[in-house]
Design a protein around this motif. Structure first.
Motif, PDB file in Angstrom:
ATOM      1  N   SER A 148       7.591   8.976   7.947  1.00  0.00           N
ATOM      2  CA  SER A 148       6.128   9.099   7.984  1.00  0.00           C
ATOM      3  C   SER A 148       5.509   8.496   6.732  1.00  0.00           C
ATOM      4  CB  SER A 148       5.721  10.569   8.111  1.00  0.00           C
ATOM      5  OG  SER A 148       6.183  11.122   9.322  1.00  0.00           O
ATOM      6  N   PHE A 149       6.161   8.724   5.604  1.00  0.00           N
ATOM      7  CA  PHE A 149       5.682   8.144   4.352  1.00  0.00           C
ATOM      8  C   PHE A 149       5.693   6.624   4.432  1.00  0.00           C
ATOM      9  CE2 PHE A 149       6.464   6.276   0.226  1.00  0.00           C
ATOM     10  CZ  PHE A 149       5.490   6.858  -0.563  1.00  0.00           C
ATOM     11  N   LEU A 150       6.743   6.056   4.991  1.00  0.00           N
ATOM     12  CA  LEU A 150       6.863   4.604   5.060  1.00  0.00           C
ATOM     13  C   LEU A 150       5.808   3.998   5.982  1.00  0.00           C
ATOM     14  CD1 LEU A 150      10.739   4.101   5.141  1.00  0.00           C
ATOM     15  CD2 LEU A 150       9.200   4.249   3.183  1.00  0.00           C
ATOM     16  N   GLU A 151       5.425   4.718   7.040  1.00  0.00           N
ATOM     17  CA  GLU A 151       4.366   4.220   7.910  1.00  0.00           C
ATOM     18  C   GLU A 151       3.042   4.140   7.160  1.00  0.00           C
ATOM     19  OE1 GLU A 151       4.362   2.951  11.033  1.00  0.00           O
ATOM     20  OE2 GLU A 151       6.538   2.985  10.721  1.00  0.00           O
ATOM     21  N   ALA A 152       2.735   5.168   6.371  1.00  0.00           N
ATOM     22  CA  ALA A 152       1.514   5.132   5.555  1.00  0.00           C
ATOM     23  C   ALA A 152       1.601   4.032   4.510  1.00  0.00           C
ATOM     24  CB  ALA A 152       1.300   6.491   4.889  1.00  0.00           C
ATOM     25  N   LYS A 155       0.638   0.592   5.850  1.00  0.00           N
ATOM     26  CA  LYS A 155      -0.816   0.423   5.945  1.00  0.00           C
ATOM     27  C   LYS A 155      -1.415   0.128   4.566  1.00  0.00           C
ATOM     28  CE  LYS A 155      -1.161   3.600   9.883  1.00  0.00           C
ATOM     29  NZ  LYS A 155      -1.689   4.911  10.346  1.00  0.00           N
ATOM     30  N   ALA A 156      -0.933   0.842   3.550  1.00  0.00           N
ATOM     31  CA  ALA A 156      -1.452   0.636   2.196  1.00  0.00           C
ATOM     32  C   ALA A 156      -1.156  -0.772   1.704  1.00  0.00           C
ATOM     33  CB  ALA A 156      -0.846   1.672   1.249  1.00  0.00           C
ATOM     34  N   VAL A 157       0.049  -1.239   1.954  1.00  0.00           N
ATOM     35  CA  VAL A 157       0.440  -2.568   1.490  1.00  0.00           C
ATOM     36  C   VAL A 157      -0.391  -3.646   2.175  1.00  0.00           C
ATOM     37  CG1 VAL A 157       2.322  -4.249   1.473  1.00  0.00           C
ATOM     38  CG2 VAL A 157       2.760  -1.887   0.801  1.00  0.00           C
ATOM     39  N   GLN A 158      -0.661  -3.480   3.462  1.00  0.00           N
ATOM     40  CA  GLN A 158      -1.495  -4.447   4.176  1.00  0.00           C
ATOM     41  C   GLN A 158      -2.891  -4.514   3.581  1.00  0.00           C
ATOM     42  OE1 GLN A 158      -1.229  -3.015   8.193  1.00  0.00           O
ATOM     43  NE2 GLN A 158       0.804  -3.883   8.536  1.00  0.00           N
ATOM     44  N   LEU A 159      -3.412  -3.374   3.127  1.00  0.00           N
ATOM     45  CA  LEU A 159      -4.768  -3.330   2.589  1.00  0.00           C
ATOM     46  C   LEU A 159      -4.868  -3.898   1.174  1.00  0.00           C
ATOM     47  CD1 LEU A 159      -5.831   0.201   3.910  1.00  0.00           C
ATOM     48  CD2 LEU A 159      -6.706  -2.004   4.684  1.00  0.00           C
ATOM     49  N   VAL A 160      -3.780  -3.844   0.424  1.00  0.00           N
ATOM     50  CA  VAL A 160      -3.821  -4.347  -0.953  1.00  0.00           C
ATOM     51  C   VAL A 160      -3.593  -5.857  -1.018  1.00  0.00           C
ATOM     52  CG1 VAL A 160      -1.372  -4.156  -1.604  1.00  0.00           C
ATOM     53  CG2 VAL A 160      -3.152  -3.679  -3.308  1.00  0.00           C
ATOM     54  N   THR A 161      -3.113  -6.425   0.087  1.00  0.00           N
ATOM     55  CA  THR A 161      -2.857  -7.867   0.121  1.00  0.00           C
ATOM     56  C   THR A 161      -4.126  -8.650  -0.199  1.00  0.00           C
ATOM     57  OG1 THR A 161      -1.134  -7.598   1.773  1.00  0.00           O
ATOM     58  CG2 THR A 161      -2.099  -9.776   1.575  1.00  0.00           C
ATOM     59  N   PRO A 200      -8.289  -0.395  -2.477  1.00  0.00           N
ATOM     60  CA  PRO A 200      -8.619  -0.671  -1.086  1.00  0.00           C
ATOM     61  C   PRO A 200      -7.787   0.146  -0.102  1.00  0.00           C
ATOM     62  CG  PRO A 200      -7.212  -2.398  -1.955  1.00  0.00           C
ATOM     63  CD  PRO A 200      -7.536  -1.495  -3.110  1.00  0.00           C
ATOM     64  N   PHE A 201      -6.764   0.832  -0.613  1.00  0.00           N
ATOM     65  CA  PHE A 201      -5.846   1.567   0.263  1.00  0.00           C
ATOM     66  C   PHE A 201      -5.998   3.081   0.074  1.00  0.00           C
ATOM     67  CE2 PHE A 201      -3.856  -0.003  -3.596  1.00  0.00           C
ATOM     68  CZ  PHE A 201      -3.417   1.160  -4.207  1.00  0.00           C
ATOM     69  N   ALA A 202      -7.212   3.538  -0.239  1.00  0.00           N
ATOM     70  CA  ALA A 202      -7.430   4.949  -0.578  1.00  0.00           C
ATOM     71  C   ALA A 202      -7.014   5.886   0.561  1.00  0.00           C
ATOM     72  CB  ALA A 202      -8.891   5.180  -0.942  1.00  0.00           C
ATOM     73  N   GLU A 203      -7.306   5.522   1.807  1.00  0.00           N
ATOM     74  CA  GLU A 203      -7.002   6.423   2.926  1.00  0.00           C
ATOM     75  C   GLU A 203      -5.497   6.602   3.142  1.00  0.00           C
ATOM     76  OE1 GLU A 203      -7.951   6.963   7.699  1.00  0.00           O
ATOM     77  OE2 GLU A 203      -9.196   5.647   6.470  1.00  0.00           O
ATOM     78  N   PRO A 204      -4.714   5.522   3.300  1.00  0.00           N
ATOM     79  CA  PRO A 204      -3.265   5.757   3.445  1.00  0.00           C
ATOM     80  C   PRO A 204      -2.631   6.349   2.186  1.00  0.00           C
ATOM     81  CG  PRO A 204      -3.749   3.410   3.325  1.00  0.00           C
ATOM     82  CD  PRO A 204      -5.054   4.113   3.483  1.00  0.00           C
ATOM     83  N   LEU A 205      -3.232   6.091   1.007  1.00  0.00           N
ATOM     84  CA  LEU A 205      -2.695   6.670  -0.221  1.00  0.00           C
ATOM     85  C   LEU A 205      -2.801   8.195  -0.196  1.00  0.00           C
ATOM     86  CD1 LEU A 205      -1.451   6.170  -3.001  1.00  0.00           C
ATOM     87  CD2 LEU A 205      -3.760   5.978  -3.929  1.00  0.00           C
ATOM     88  N   LEU A 206      -3.841   8.724   0.424  1.00  0.00           N
ATOM     89  CA  LEU A 206      -3.956  10.179   0.563  1.00  0.00           C
ATOM     90  C   LEU A 206      -2.773  10.744   1.334  1.00  0.00           C
ATOM     91  CD1 LEU A 206      -7.765  10.657   1.329  1.00  0.00           C
ATOM     92  CD2 LEU A 206      -6.555  11.315  -0.756  1.00  0.00           C
ATOM     93  N   GLU A 207      -2.386  10.065   2.414  1.00  0.00           N
ATOM     94  CA  GLU A 207      -1.242  10.522   3.198  1.00  0.00           C
ATOM     95  C   GLU A 207       0.051  10.373   2.401  1.00  0.00           C
ATOM     96  OE1 GLU A 207       1.013  11.778   6.663  1.00  0.00           O
ATOM     97  OE2 GLU A 207      -0.932  12.184   5.731  1.00  0.00           O
ATOM     98  N   MET A 208       0.189   9.279   1.661  1.00  0.00           N
ATOM     99  CA  MET A 208       1.380   9.087   0.840  1.00  0.00           C
ATOM    100  C   MET A 208       1.506  10.194  -0.197  1.00  0.00           C
ATOM    101  SD  MET A 208       0.944   4.962   0.382  1.00  0.00           S
ATOM    102  CE  MET A 208       2.283   4.704  -0.792  1.00  0.00           C
ATOM    103  N   ARG A 209       0.386  10.567  -0.809  1.00  0.00           N
ATOM    104  CA  ARG A 209       0.420  11.611  -1.837  1.00  0.00           C
ATOM    105  C   ARG A 209       0.538  13.008  -1.238  1.00  0.00           C
ATOM    106  NH1 ARG A 209      -3.921   9.155  -6.257  1.00  0.00           N
ATOM    107  NH2 ARG A 209      -2.398   7.833  -7.326  1.00  0.00           N
ATOM    108  N   ARG A 210       0.199  13.166   0.043  1.00  0.00           N
ATOM    109  CA  ARG A 210       0.436  14.442   0.721  1.00  0.00           C
ATOM    110  C   ARG A 210       1.933  14.674   0.902  1.00  0.00           C
ATOM    111  NH1 ARG A 210       1.475  16.613   5.619  1.00  0.00           N
ATOM    112  NH2 ARG A 210       1.677  14.580   6.638  1.00  0.00           N
ATOM    113  N   LEU A 211       2.662  13.594   1.109  1.00  0.00           N
ATOM    114  CA  LEU A 211       4.089  13.694   1.384  1.00  0.00           C
ATOM    115  C   LEU A 211       4.961  13.534   0.142  1.00  0.00           C
ATOM    116  CD1 LEU A 211       4.143  11.489   4.612  1.00  0.00           C
ATOM    117  CD2 LEU A 211       4.247  13.988   4.500  1.00  0.00           C
ATOM    118  N   ALA A 212       4.383  12.995  -0.921  1.00  0.00           N
ATOM    119  CA  ALA A 212       5.211  12.690  -2.101  1.00  0.00           C
ATOM    120  C   ALA A 212       4.423  12.898  -3.380  1.00  0.00           C
ATOM    121  CB  ALA A 212       5.708  11.245  -2.024  1.00  0.00           C
TER     122      ALA A 212
END
Length: 230
Positions: A148-152, A155-161, A200-212
């Motif tokens: 689940s972390f990797l899926e978020a 998304k984050a990596v795509q947004l920072v490109t 630019p990746f604030a939303e998926p970063l929230l999920e990443m920080r929820r899990l890690a």
């Protein structure tokens, strides 16, 4: 090893190349350190790479990084296979650990690269590499959440490109599920700070920080030493 992997291994041999298509595994040793001890630790790691790591079967290359704030040293080592890494761990880690006992114990794990962005980007690491390295360090609260972390993360990596100053970025996942580490190359510290002021990746970063838990450092790292196999 199949024909494709044999060809890739030959292409990348003797270089420390970071790319998801590089068929190597990466050992990442993350050392917290006091600023006054940083250079001493760097010197000892360089000595160990030259005298121990480089002699091991399956060693590809290594790079030592120091954070500009003096609080961290990161040793990045590539091995041809997990079996080669495990042989090194069984035979040599006790010796190296005893030589580094004056420093805090590192977080050491084995990783594979699962994202490179841009997708075709390739980074050959050397002391002369232009730019600075960002290590984004995430410790999973539950290793079972790594998918689940990797899926978020995707998304984050795509947004920072395409962010100004970002040259290339490569996310690594640990084989034990406990960690994920980003290895990103930025053209300048100013560009990195500007991106973090409005990520630019604030939303998926929230999920990443929820899990890690995220060890977030504004300080970037310099590559101070690299060594390929002979």
């Amino acid at each position: 090893m199949n024909v494709l992997n044999q060809t890739l291994a030959s292409t990348f041999e003797l270089m420390l190349t970071v790319n998801k298509n590089n068929p190597v595994v990466a050992e990442i040793d993350i050392f917290p350190v006091e600023a006054e001890q940083q250079q001493s630790l760097v010197d000892k790691l360089i000595e160990d790479i030259k005298t121990v790591f480089k002699q091991q079967p399956g060693f590809v290359a290594a790079a030592v990084h120091r954070s500009r704030d003096g609080q961290r040293v990161v040793n990045y080592v590539q091995w041809k296979s997990q079996k080669d890494y495990e042989s090194y761990v069984n035979d040599e880690v006790p010796l190296i650990s005893s030589r580094l006992c004056a420093f805090p114990a590192p977080n050491s794990r084995l990783y594979e690269i699962f994202i490179s962005e841009p997708s075709d980007s390739e980074m050959t690491i050397s002391k002369n590499t232009d730019g600075l390295i960002n290590f984004g360090i995430f410790k999973l609260r539950n290793p079972q959440d790594q998918p689940s972390f990797l899926e978020a993360t995707k998304k984050a990596v795509q947004l920072v490109t395409g962010q100004p100053g970002l040259v290339t970025t490569h996310f690594h996942r640990s084989f034990d599920g406990a960690m994920a580490v980003n290895y990103g190359l930025w053209s300048s510290h100013e560009d990195y700070v500007a991106m973090n002021a409005n990520p630019p990746f604030a939303e998926p970063l929230l999920e990443m920080r929820r899990l890690a838990d995220n060890e977030f450092q504004m300080s970037l790292h310099e590559i101070v030493f690299t060594e390929p196999a002979d």
